[in-house]
Design a protein around this motif. Sequence first.
Motif, PDB file in Angstrom:
ATOM      1  N   ARG A 233       0.832  -1.212   0.000  1.00 36.33           N
ATOM      2  CA  ARG A 233       0.000   0.000   0.000  1.00 36.33           C
ATOM      3  C   ARG A 233       0.870   1.268   0.000  1.00 36.33           C
ATOM      4  O   ARG A 233       0.594   2.222  -0.731  1.00 36.33           O
ATOM      5  CB  ARG A 233      -0.907  -0.012   1.225  1.00 36.33           C
ATOM      6  CG  ARG A 233      -2.098   0.862   1.084  1.00 36.33           C
ATOM      7  CD  ARG A 233      -2.697   1.157   2.420  1.00 36.33           C
ATOM      8  NE  ARG A 233      -1.889   2.126   3.134  1.00 36.33           N
ATOM      9  CZ  ARG A 233      -1.697   2.116   4.438  1.00 36.33           C
ATOM     10  NH1 ARG A 233      -2.228   1.196   5.191  1.00 36.33           N
ATOM     11  NH2 ARG A 233      -0.951   3.036   5.007  1.00 36.33           N
ATOM     12  N   VAL A 234       1.942   1.236   0.785  1.00 34.02           N
ATOM     13  CA  VAL A 234       2.840   2.397   0.840  1.00 34.02           C
ATOM     14  C   VAL A 234       3.481   2.616  -0.535  1.00 34.02           C
ATOM     15  O   VAL A 234       3.575   3.744  -1.022  1.00 34.02           O
ATOM     16  CB  VAL A 234       3.923   2.199   1.939  1.00 34.02           C
ATOM     17  CG1 VAL A 234       5.001   3.270   1.867  1.00 34.02           C
ATOM     18  CG2 VAL A 234       3.268   2.184   3.324  1.00 34.02           C
ATOM     19  N   GLU A 235       3.858   1.524  -1.209  1.00 31.54           N
ATOM     20  CA  GLU A 235       4.484   1.628  -2.526  1.00 31.54           C
ATOM     21  C   GLU A 235       3.475   2.118  -3.579  1.00 31.54           C
ATOM     22  O   GLU A 235       3.750   3.059  -4.331  1.00 31.54           O
ATOM     23  CB  GLU A 235       5.051   0.252  -2.929  1.00 31.54           C
ATOM     24  CG  GLU A 235       5.559   0.159  -4.368  1.00 31.54           C
ATOM     25  CD  GLU A 235       6.775   1.035  -4.645  1.00 31.54           C
ATOM     26  OE1 GLU A 235       7.411   1.503  -3.691  1.00 31.54           O
ATOM     27  OE2 GLU A 235       7.074   1.245  -5.837  1.00 31.54           O
ATOM     28  N   VAL A 236       2.315   1.473  -3.609  1.00 30.48           N
ATOM     29  CA  VAL A 236       1.310   1.808  -4.630  1.00 30.48           C
ATOM     30  C   VAL A 236       0.925   3.287  -4.536  1.00 30.48           C
ATOM     31  O   VAL A 236       0.759   3.968  -5.545  1.00 30.48           O
ATOM     32  CB  VAL A 236       0.053   0.904  -4.446  1.00 30.48           C
ATOM     33  CG1 VAL A 236      -1.151   1.468  -5.178  1.00 30.48           C
ATOM     34  CG2 VAL A 236       0.350  -0.509  -4.922  1.00 30.48           C
ATOM     35  N   ASN A 237       0.820   3.796  -3.328  1.00 32.06           N
ATOM     36  CA  ASN A 237       0.335   5.173  -3.144  1.00 32.06           C
ATOM     37  C   ASN A 237       1.458   6.191  -2.949  1.00 32.06           C
ATOM     38  O   ASN A 237       1.177   7.368  -2.717  1.00 32.06           O
ATOM     39  CB  ASN A 237      -0.640   5.213  -1.959  1.00 32.06           C
ATOM     40  CG  ASN A 237      -1.899   4.426  -2.265  1.00 32.06           C
ATOM     41  OD1 ASN A 237      -2.699   4.842  -3.095  1.00 32.06           O
ATOM     42  ND2 ASN A 237      -2.042   3.267  -1.644  1.00 32.06           N
ATOM     43  N   GLY A 238       2.699   5.750  -3.054  1.00 27.15           N
ATOM     44  CA  GLY A 238       3.840   6.672  -2.868  1.00 27.15           C
ATOM     45  C   GLY A 238       3.672   7.460  -1.576  1.00 27.15           C
ATOM     46  O   GLY A 238       3.935   8.656  -1.514  1.00 27.15           O
ATOM     47  N   GLU A 239       3.224   6.769  -0.505  1.00 24.51           N
ATOM     48  CA  GLU A 239       2.802   7.475   0.705  1.00 24.51           C
ATOM     49  C   GLU A 239       3.915   8.291   1.363  1.00 24.51           C
ATOM     50  O   GLU A 239       3.688   9.408   1.808  1.00 24.51           O
ATOM     51  CB  GLU A 239       2.215   6.478   1.719  1.00 24.51           C
ATOM     52  CG  GLU A 239       0.851   6.005   1.289  1.00 24.51           C
ATOM     53  CD  GLU A 239       0.236   5.010   2.260  1.00 24.51           C
ATOM     54  OE1 GLU A 239       0.411   5.153   3.477  1.00 24.51           O
ATOM     55  OE2 GLU A 239      -0.419   4.077   1.786  1.00 24.51           O
TER      56      GLU A 239
END
Length: 338
Positions: A233-239
């Motif tokens: 999730r952190v990767e997909v959303n560039g959080e």
Amino acid sequence: MVDHEGEDSSPADGFGHIPVLLHRADELLGPALTVNDPQGGGAVMIDATLGLGGHSEHFLRTYPQLRLIALDRDPHALEIAGGRLAPFADRVTFVHTRYDGIEDALTQTGLPAEESVHGILFDLGVSSMQLDESDRGFAYSIDAPLDMRMDPTTGITAAEVLNTYGHGDLARILSTYGEERFAGKIASEIVRQRAKEPFTTSAALVELLYRTIPAATRRTGGHPAKRTFQALRVEVNGELDSLRAAVPAALDALTVGGRVVFMSYQSLEDRVVKQEITPRSKSKSPEGLPVELPGMGPEFRILTRGAERASEQEVEENPRSAPVRLRAAERIARRSAA
Ligand SMILES: C[S@@+](CC[C@H](N)C(=O)[O-])C[C@H]1O[C@@H](n2cnc3c(N)ncnc32)[C@H](O)[C@@H]1O
């Protein structure tokens, strides 16, 4: 140790959500929200992570003069919160943006990007609505397409990450964003499995994780999918990149006396917040001088001692508050020219 967000369910407020540390956020932001702007109207607040609008609703009710700029990258969150906040529509501007778009959001609202805002709230991470919407793919407890984009109109999905990234990048993501001890082993399994059949839904990934993570670790490390799902999730959303850009923009947006509250749910986010606010709360005068040089004093005062946590009682009533770390700061001087 990286703390992880869980999927604990919380008692609902009619919108399936109890706002985390609401009373504390109000205590910290409140003193900045009672000002009367000389340009007319009340204080200006940015809710950088509108979500279901739980925090926003409270602030709009409590401060009848408040003007709110509400940001979210998830169009569905804006739609739901838009309905909830309809009674306050004349005081709210909704902006579909990542929170590092604060500067543009202010410009759109007709406000300067610097020193024009009295309060800012960041309640980071994923919302209960995003976790509960089974087709979004955020929850490891529900079999769903591996999407995980907070803004489904743009960017790559978790399935694309799993099916296209090389072993090294997968291992790095799992290890850095999830602090997964078995990152290398899981990455190898992912690469092996996708050669047979590309990943499409979460069940196949969860099953792989059960198979790959030793049972002994499972007893102490929580659900075997927790760290991998967080990392994806952190990767997909560039959080983290988004947060790294947003914190300085938020600090710049605050007027003297303006306050910001950050609520992080993973230690990686909290570290970014701390790294950005700490230097601004320090003097830039050379050490040992008896007086502060003009323009070299600290710009911010930190309002919290370390990172504050939710009380045992709040965690009991609202399990989603368990990992929260809250930091707050107040602008005490105008930006120095340097
Ligand atoms: C924990 S929820 C906020 C809940 C909200 N405080 C409430 O009381 O309902 C976090 C929200 O932030 C949004 N979000 C996460 N990362 C974002 C980003 N980089 N830019 C804008 N919104 C983001 C998510 O889409 C989600 O709706």
